[in-house]
Design a protein around this motif. Structure first.
Motif, short mmCIF file in Angstrom:
data_model
loop_
_atom_site.label_atom_id
_atom_site.label_comp_id
_atom_site.label_asym_id
_atom_site.label_seq_id
_atom_site.Cartn_x
_atom_site.Cartn_y
_atom_site.Cartn_z
N PHE A 58 74.91 60.15 34.55
CA PHE A 58 74.12 61.05 35.41
C PHE A 58 74.94 62.29 35.76
O PHE A 58 74.44 63.43 35.69
CB PHE A 58 73.67 60.33 36.69
N LEU A 59 76.20 62.09 36.13
CA LEU A 59 77.06 63.23 36.45
C LEU A 59 77.07 64.23 35.29
O LEU A 59 76.91 65.44 35.49
CB LEU A 59 78.48 62.73 36.74
N GLY A 60 77.22 63.72 34.08
CA GLY A 60 77.24 64.60 32.91
C GLY A 60 75.93 65.36 32.74
O GLY A 60 75.92 66.57 32.53
N ARG A 61 74.81 64.65 32.88
CA ARG A 61 73.51 65.31 32.70
C ARG A 61 73.29 66.34 33.81
O ARG A 61 72.75 67.44 33.55
CB ARG A 61 72.37 64.27 32.70
N ALA A 62 73.71 66.01 35.02
CA ALA A 62 73.51 66.94 36.14
C ALA A 62 74.34 68.21 35.92
O ALA A 62 73.84 69.33 36.12
CB ALA A 62 73.89 66.27 37.46
N VAL A 63 75.59 68.06 35.49
CA VAL A 63 76.44 69.25 35.29
C VAL A 63 75.87 70.10 34.15
O VAL A 63 75.79 71.33 34.25
CB VAL A 63 77.91 68.84 35.03
N ARG A 64 75.42 69.47 33.09
CA ARG A 64 74.83 70.24 31.98
C ARG A 64 73.57 70.96 32.45
O ARG A 64 73.33 72.13 32.08
CB ARG A 64 74.53 69.33 30.78
N PHE A 65 72.78 70.29 33.29
CA PHE A 65 71.58 70.94 33.83
C PHE A 65 71.97 72.16 34.68
O PHE A 65 71.34 73.22 34.60
CB PHE A 65 70.78 69.92 34.67
N LEU A 66 72.99 72.01 35.50
CA LEU A 66 73.40 73.13 36.37
C LEU A 66 73.94 74.29 35.55
O LEU A 66 73.64 75.47 35.83
CB LEU A 66 74.44 72.67 37.39
#
Ligand SMILES: C[S@@+](CC[C@H](N)C(=O)[O-])C[C@H]1O[C@@H](n2cnc3c(N)ncnc32)[C@H](O)[C@@H]1O
Length: 267
Positions: A58-66
């Motif tokens: 989730f952390l990875g997906r959130a950072v990529r989204f940001l």
């Protein structure tokens, strides 16, 4: 433990939440006391390694989204012991100029973060307690790296459940949020008791012996942390359900942490 030198302030005989998390991730920055408690926790919740893996995903997906949303600076509160796919590595792949401040109050997490980061001018780590937002926000290294006139990605990943209600977690989040420009984002993952109340209570009991007790919360309580932010789709959901890369995950409630990302309104 690979490095036998202990940073100042380290109590090796008391399990630390940072080192326990490292144990679940299969890392080497943990001590016998951490591993012993880790094994007891695994007996209570055999999904523990799955949950932490889903949390990192989730952390990875959130950072990529940001990054895709234009954010170029991040404050990672309760950043933990560095593992693979740290925030600056993920962010840099999307934007070479991305800047990251890591914040943790665990001496082992801070020492290993410093070791891994070396002397990159775009990344720094500070030893600070997130329960004191002015101390974090006013830290000279934060002022050096973060432009508060521009959007920031504020990450509170698997950390707010270590803050008891008596320390006013909503007030703490609000203290950081007030410093952020409109268009900034807040990403949170947080343990809940909703999916597995009995297991959550046993886990909570075992965490009482660590450096930080744990306080799982309901979705309604966690959503309140997003005051002043608009939750982006799909809202607050179990970790594997937040914008999954693949198809629909099987029994997402097995990863009984909620995850959400909100955008600061007001622009
Ligand atoms: C479970 S780890 C999560 C690490 C990382 N955020 C992640 O999700 O992969 C929680 C981290 O929060 C840190 N932490 C707990 N309470 C804190 C506080 N009051 N201030 C700063 N860090 C804290 C712990 O030391 C630990 O490294």
């Amino acid at each position: 433990m690979a490095d036998t030198r202990l940073p100042d302030g380290t109590a090796a005989d008391r399990p630390s939440v940072a080192r326990l998390y490292d144990f679940f991730l299969g890392g080497h920055h943990n001590f016998a006391a951490d591993r012993e408690l880790g094994r007891r926790l695994l007996a209570v919740e055999p999904n523990a390694r799955y949950i932490v893996a889903e949390n990192r995903a989730f952390l990875g997906r959130a950072v990529r989204f940001l990054i895709a949303s234009g954010v170029r600076q991040f404050i990672d509160l309760g950043s933990g012991i560095p593992t693979q796919e740290n925030v600056h590595e993920i962010a840099k792949r999307g934007a070479a100029d991305a800047r990251v401040v890591y914040v943790d109050n665990d001496p082992v997490a801070v020492a290993h973060s410093r070791q891994i980061l070396g002397d990159s001018p775009l990344v720094t780590v500070i030893n600070a307690d997130l329960r004191d937002p002015p101390a974090v926000l006013g830290h000279p290294k934060v002022a050096d790296l973060i432009d508060f006139g521009r959007p920031v990605g504020l990450l509170m990943i698997t950390v707010l459940h270590f803050v008891p209600d008596s320390d006013d977690p909503a007030g703490i989040v609000g203290g950081f949020a007030a410093a952020l420009a409109p268009g900034s984002y807040l990403a949170i993952s947080h343990a809940t008791q909703e999916a597995a109340p009995g297991t959550a209570a046993q886990v909570q009991d075992l965490y009482k012996g660590t450096t930080a007790s744990a306080y799982p919360r309901t979705s309604a309580e966690i959503i309140r942390f997003f005051s002043g932010f608009e939750l982006v789709e799909p809202g607050l959901v179990y970790l594997p359900l937040w914008r999954p890369d693949g198809g629909p995950p099987d029994r997402p409630e097995r990863a009984w942490f909620y995850a959400g990302v909100g955008r600061k309104t007001g622009d």
